[in-house]
Design a protein around this motif. Structure first.
Motif, PDB file in Angstrom:
ATOM      1  N   LYS A 352      -5.859   4.264  14.308  1.00 23.95           N
ATOM      2  CA  LYS A 352      -5.910   2.853  13.894  1.00 23.95           C
ATOM      3  C   LYS A 352      -6.842   2.667  12.698  1.00 23.95           C
ATOM      4  N   VAL A 353      -8.016   3.272  12.784  1.00 21.42           N
ATOM      5  CA  VAL A 353      -8.979   3.159  11.676  1.00 21.42           C
ATOM      6  C   VAL A 353      -8.361   3.706  10.384  1.00 21.42           C
ATOM      7  N   ASP A 354      -7.685   4.821  10.520  1.00 24.27           N
ATOM      8  CA  ASP A 354      -7.072   5.452   9.338  1.00 24.27           C
ATOM      9  C   ASP A 354      -6.007   4.537   8.733  1.00 24.27           C
ATOM     10  N   LYS A 355      -5.178   3.949   9.578  1.00 26.28           N
ATOM     11  CA  LYS A 355      -4.087   3.100   9.070  1.00 26.28           C
ATOM     12  C   LYS A 355      -4.644   1.793   8.488  1.00 26.28           C
ATOM     13  N   GLU A 356      -5.701   1.285   9.114  1.00 26.59           N
ATOM     14  CA  GLU A 356      -6.327   0.064   8.571  1.00 26.59           C
ATOM     15  C   GLU A 356      -6.894   0.321   7.181  1.00 26.59           C
ATOM     16  N   ARG A 357      -7.542   1.467   7.039  1.00 26.08           N
ATOM     17  CA  ARG A 357      -8.083   1.813   5.724  1.00 26.08           C
ATOM     18  C   ARG A 357      -6.951   1.869   4.702  1.00 26.08           C
ATOM     19  N   GLU A 358      -5.862   2.492   5.077  1.00 21.84           N
ATOM     20  CA  GLU A 358      -4.753   2.646   4.134  1.00 21.84           C
ATOM     21  C   GLU A 358      -4.183   1.293   3.716  1.00 21.84           C
ATOM     22  N   VAL A 359      -3.892   0.465   4.687  1.00 20.30           N
ATOM     23  CA  VAL A 359      -3.238  -0.810   4.335  1.00 20.30           C
ATOM     24  C   VAL A 359      -4.187  -1.713   3.552  1.00 20.30           C
ATOM     25  N   LYS A 360      -5.456  -1.673   3.908  1.00 22.73           N
ATOM     26  CA  LYS A 360      -6.420  -2.527   3.185  1.00 22.73           C
ATOM     27  C   LYS A 360      -6.662  -2.014   1.771  1.00 22.73           C
ATOM     28  N   ASN A 361      -6.540  -0.725   1.579  1.00 26.29           N
ATOM     29  CA  ASN A 361      -6.690  -0.179   0.222  1.00 26.29           C
ATOM     30  C   ASN A 361      -5.502  -0.531  -0.664  1.00 26.29           C
ATOM     31  N   GLY A 362      -4.366  -0.838  -0.038  1.00 30.39           N
ATOM     32  CA  GLY A 362      -3.194  -1.198  -0.842  1.00 30.39           C
ATOM     33  C   GLY A 362      -1.972  -0.319  -0.631  1.00 30.39           C
ATOM     34  N   HIS A 363      -2.054   0.617   0.309  1.00 27.19           N
ATOM     35  CA  HIS A 363      -0.864   1.439   0.582  1.00 27.19           C
ATOM     36  C   HIS A 363       0.277   0.560   1.100  1.00 27.19           C
ATOM     37  N   ASP A 364       1.500   0.976   0.797  1.00 28.97           N
ATOM     38  CA  ASP A 364       2.684   0.207   1.193  1.00 28.97           C
ATOM     39  C   ASP A 364       3.304   0.723   2.479  1.00 28.97           C
ATOM     40  N   GLY A 365       2.753   1.790   2.998  1.00 29.92           N
ATOM     41  CA  GLY A 365       3.292   2.366   4.220  1.00 29.92           C
ATOM     42  C   GLY A 365       2.478   3.581   4.584  1.00 29.92           C
ATOM     43  N   THR A 366       2.825   4.169   5.729  1.00 27.76           N
ATOM     44  CA  THR A 366       2.048   5.308   6.199  1.00 27.76           C
ATOM     45  C   THR A 366       2.920   6.266   6.972  1.00 27.76           C
ATOM     46  N   TRP A 367       2.349   7.411   7.330  1.00 32.24           N
ATOM     47  CA  TRP A 367       3.060   8.428   8.110  1.00 32.24           C
ATOM     48  C   TRP A 367       2.512   8.507   9.532  1.00 32.24           C
ATOM     49  N   VAL A 368       3.417   8.757  10.478  1.00 29.94           N
ATOM     50  CA  VAL A 368       2.979   9.171  11.814  1.00 29.94           C
ATOM     51  C   VAL A 368       3.742  10.435  12.203  1.00 29.94           C
ATOM     52  N   ALA A 369       3.085  11.247  13.064  1.00 27.33           N
ATOM     53  CA  ALA A 369       3.666  12.551  13.431  1.00 27.33           C
ATOM     54  C   ALA A 369       4.392  12.491  14.759  1.00 27.33           C
ATOM     55  N   HIS A 370       4.336  11.329  15.427  1.00 29.34           N
ATOM     56  CA  HIS A 370       4.830  11.294  16.812  1.00 29.34           C
ATOM     57  C   HIS A 370       5.364   9.885  17.095  1.00 29.34           C
ATOM     58  N   PRO A 371       6.492   9.797  17.836  1.00 26.46           N
ATOM     59  CA  PRO A 371       7.055   8.461  18.120  1.00 26.46           C
ATOM     60  C   PRO A 371       6.064   7.537  18.828  1.00 26.46           C
ATOM     61  N   GLY A 372       5.170   8.146  19.631  1.00 29.08           N
ATOM     62  CA  GLY A 372       4.197   7.336  20.369  1.00 29.08           C
ATOM     63  C   GLY A 372       3.223   6.595  19.474  1.00 29.08           C
ATOM     64  N   LEU A 373       3.165   6.953  18.206  1.00 27.76           N
ATOM     65  CA  LEU A 373       2.223   6.286  17.285  1.00 27.76           C
ATOM     66  C   LEU A 373       2.897   5.228  16.422  1.00 27.76           C
ATOM     67  N   VAL A 374       4.215   5.129  16.529  1.00 26.53           N
ATOM     68  CA  VAL A 374       4.924   4.159  15.676  1.00 26.53           C
ATOM     69  C   VAL A 374       4.446   2.724  15.948  1.00 26.53           C
ATOM     70  N   PRO A 375       4.397   2.277  17.221  1.00 24.72           N
ATOM     71  CA  PRO A 375       4.004   0.873  17.456  1.00 24.72           C
ATOM     72  C   PRO A 375       2.613   0.548  16.915  1.00 24.72           C
ATOM     73  N   LEU A 376       1.682   1.498  17.074  1.00 29.95           N
ATOM     74  CA  LEU A 376       0.315   1.261  16.606  1.00 29.95           C
ATOM     75  C   LEU A 376       0.283   1.088  15.085  1.00 29.95           C
ATOM     76  N   ALA A 377       0.901   2.014  14.376  1.00 26.46           N
ATOM     77  CA  ALA A 377       0.887   1.933  12.911  1.00 26.46           C
ATOM     78  C   ALA A 377       1.624   0.676  12.447  1.00 26.46           C
ATOM     79  N   MET A 378       2.687   0.358  13.144  1.00 27.37           N
ATOM     80  CA  MET A 378       3.477  -0.830  12.783  1.00 27.37           C
ATOM     81  C   MET A 378       2.627  -2.099  12.932  1.00 27.37           C
ATOM     82  N   GLN A 379       1.914  -2.143  14.032  1.00 30.76           N
ATOM     83  CA  GLN A 379       1.077  -3.323  14.302  1.00 30.76           C
ATOM     84  C   GLN A 379       0.034  -3.506  13.191  1.00 30.76           C
ATOM     85  N   VAL A 380      -0.594  -2.395  12.799  1.00 31.12           N
ATOM     86  CA  VAL A 380      -1.628  -2.478  11.762  1.00 31.12           C
ATOM     87  C   VAL A 380      -1.013  -2.967  10.448  1.00 31.12           C
TER      88      VAL A 380
END
Ligand SMILES: CC(=O)SCCNC(=O)CCNC(=O)[C@H](O)C(C)(C)COP(=O)(O)OP(=O)(O)OC[C@H]1O[C@@H](n2cnc3c(N)ncnc32)[C@H](O)[C@@H]1OP(=O)(O)O
Ligand SMILES: O=CC(=O)O
Ligand SMILES: [Mg+2]
Length: 532
Positions: A352-380
């Motif tokens: 979560k911390v990693d994805k928050e940093r990315e989106v706040k910096n201006g990234h337009d999207g991110t990667w996840v390695a596992h289906p179980g992480l999709v909802p978390l990254a999506m929420q952020v």
């Protein structure tokens, strides 16, 4: 060596090939491969020689720099071609090998896109690569299914699935099983060509197009090569110009100094850059390995907030948005931890911390390695990025100098760090030799890129006889002691039978040679591929 010759008398296969996969290697596909090889392979080999020359300069203690002769490209106003509708919103991308069940799981995962990977997470067995092409073809045709008898479970595609993006292998790799006039074909050409050849028509009917991730570029001239391959392909297959779209991974330190140049070279095809953080760390260590006093601390201490990584990712965002393309973030290595809620929560908190940093910096999207992480990254991303992307966030405040991109991360080198690198490196290579290119180790995703860091660090630390945090210097005696001792742990973890088997024994040999040879091997996969 060669056992079968095809229609043109120029194409042959090595004797190891038992299955020619005639549904993929059709006469038409082989003729196309031959055309691409004839036109582009000499240039690819020249680009690889240029990498060697570049390395010789770095070994003389020069550093990567913004190229003088392309200033005009960096300083002038221009934009890349518009991004197609189904690539505008890429807030969460799942990645994974081209294994049949995983392809279905990834497409069904709820992520916006799926990067089907012939590269870092794929062990390039002939079967894996050819079956992978079949899996993708079936996925595009929406006929893919998979039955797991152990679970009595059938896998099929949902109504709504992720947009497919394919990552071919890098320019340094050959597909050794297919020869044209006795020469191994480029693995990049092989993976790229078979996917577009078999799927372009159906992709068009589905309202999408052939989309790719391009890995491990080291120079903008390599982007020009890819651009020419793509233009040639569109003409050969009768596709409308600029149908094929690519996202380029910025995962080498040298590419980081040429972002505008890479975008410019591909400006009619490129829709984004991505921060391939693991290969980037590997490349940073590798390219500067012969510099005096250049030492990088334990792998676990090099993070996205290390100054050189922070500078790199922010610069990617700024240059992408200036050129109107997407800046996709990277992969946090944590994956879900089964049967331990507390540790699982900690892993999710880190992602979560990693994805928050990315989106706040201006990234337009991110990667996840596992289906179980999709909802978390999506929420952020949903919370901080209400629109499809944030191309309007220009980050003109970001000023990144050559020094920022090269700043050596601070930290310590520990016995634990050495042991972890040995342990993970050997387990990973053994798994790879067993035909599996991604594996969970110590609750982290490991693939070729992360394993490259492990073995490169040991090589560098040994060469420099680095001082550890306990005051001792790492020399070859100490390394041998730690190596032998860590092998006992690896054996315990793998089990004696498996450890004494071919894959582990070869992995031990390969790893040992990689870290102790005076000559540095550019990629562990080219070394290990000889054993596949
Ligand atoms: C540096 C880089 O290049 S990053 C990009 C390249 N690397 C990758 O893409 C790695 C992708 N991730 C993976 O390969 C896997 O997640 C691993 C190997 C790390 C862990 O896999 P497993 O040990 O199977 O995890 P786990 O048991 O928790 O999986 C649960 C389910 O999710 C599936 N799954 C896990 N990861 C993925 C994925 N990335 N894509 C699709 N399905 C997946 C499993 O197949 C399994 O399916 P099932 O329940 O239907 O049988
Ligand atoms: O490909 C991705 C990376 O981090 O390496
Ligand atoms: Mg990579």
């Amino acid at each position: 060596m060669e056992t079968q010759t095809n229609l043109s008398q120029k194409i042959s296969f090595t004797k190891e090939v038992k299955n020619y996969h005639p549904e993929i290697l059709t006469d038409g596909a082989l003729t196309f491969l031959e055309a691409l090889h004839n036109r582009f392979d000499e240039r690819r080999l020249e680009l690889l020689r240029n990498r060697e020359q570049q390395q010789q300069l770095f070994d003389l203690e020069t550093y990567p720099a913004f190229p003088e002769n392309t200033k005009e490209i960096r300083n002038s106003e221009w934009c890349a071609a518009p991004i197609p509708a189904d690539l505008q919103d890429r807030r969460v991308e799942i990645t994974g090998p081209v294994d049949r069940k995983m392809v279905i799981n990834a497409l069904n995962s709820g992520a916006k896109t799926f990067m089907a990977d012939f590269e870092d997470s794929n062990a390039p067995l002939w079967e894996n690569c050819l079956q992978g092409q079949k899996n993708l073809k079936d996925a595009v045709n929406k006929t893919i299914s998979f039955y797991n008898p152990k679970k009595d479970k059938t896998y099929q595609l949902n109504e709504e699935i992720a947009t497919l993006i394919v990552r071919p292998r890098g320019l340094h790799l050959n597909e050794k099983h297919l020869l044209i006039e006795g020469k191994e074909i480029s693995a990049s050409i092989f993976d790229f060509a078979l996917y577009v050849f078999h799927n372009n028509e159906r992709l068009k009917e589905n309202g999408t197009a052939p989309y790719y991730y391009i890995p491990k570029l080291e120079h903008f001239t390599e982007a020009i090569w890819w651009n020419d391959v793509i233009d040639f392909t569109e003409e050969y297959l009768g596709l409308e110009h600029a149908t094929i779209k690519v996202t380029v991974l910025v995962e080498t330190i040298t590419a980081s100094f040429q972002l505008d140049e890479i975008i410019y070279a591909l400006k009619e095809h490129i829709v984004g850059l991505n921060c391939g953080r693991w290969d980037y760390i590997f490349s940073y260590i590798k390219k500067l390995r012969n510099h005096k006093d250049f030492v990088v601390p334990d792998r676990a201490q090099v993070t996205m907030t290390s100054p050189f990584m922070d500078a790199y990712s922010k610069r990617v965002i700024q240059r992408c948005h200036k050129r109107n393309i997407l800046a996709i973030g990277g992969m946090a290595a944590q994956i879900p931890i089964k049967n331990d809620e507390e540790r699982n929560n900690q892993a999710f908190a880190k992602v979560k911390v990693d994805k928050e940093r990315e989106v706040k910096n201006g990234h337009d999207g991110t990667w996840v390695a596992h289906p179980g992480l999709v909802p978390l990254a999506m929420q952020v991303f949903d919370m901080h990025m209400p629109e499809a992307n944030q191309l309007d966030v220009k980050r003109n405040d970001v000023i990144v100098t050559e020094e920022n991109l090269l700043e050596i991360p601070q930290g310590t080198i520990t016995e634990r760090g050495i042991r972890e690198n040995i342990n993970v490196g050997i387990h990973y290579i053994a798994t790879w030799l067993g035909g599996n290119g991604a594996v969970a180790l110590y609750d982290l995703m490991e693939d070729a890129a992360t394993a490259e860091i492990s073995r490169t660090q040991i090589w560098q630390w040994l060469k420099n006889e680095v001082k550890l945090d306990n005051g001792l210097r790492l020399n070859s005696n100490m390394f041998h002691m730690l190596f032998e001792d860590e092998l006992k742990t690896v054996e315990k973890q793998a089990g004696t039978d498996l450890f004494n088997g071919k894959n582990y024994q070869n992995a031990v040999q390969i790893f040992y040679k990689l870290v102790t040879d005076e000559r540095f091997e550019e990629f562990l996969t080219t070394q290990a591929y000889r054993y596949l």
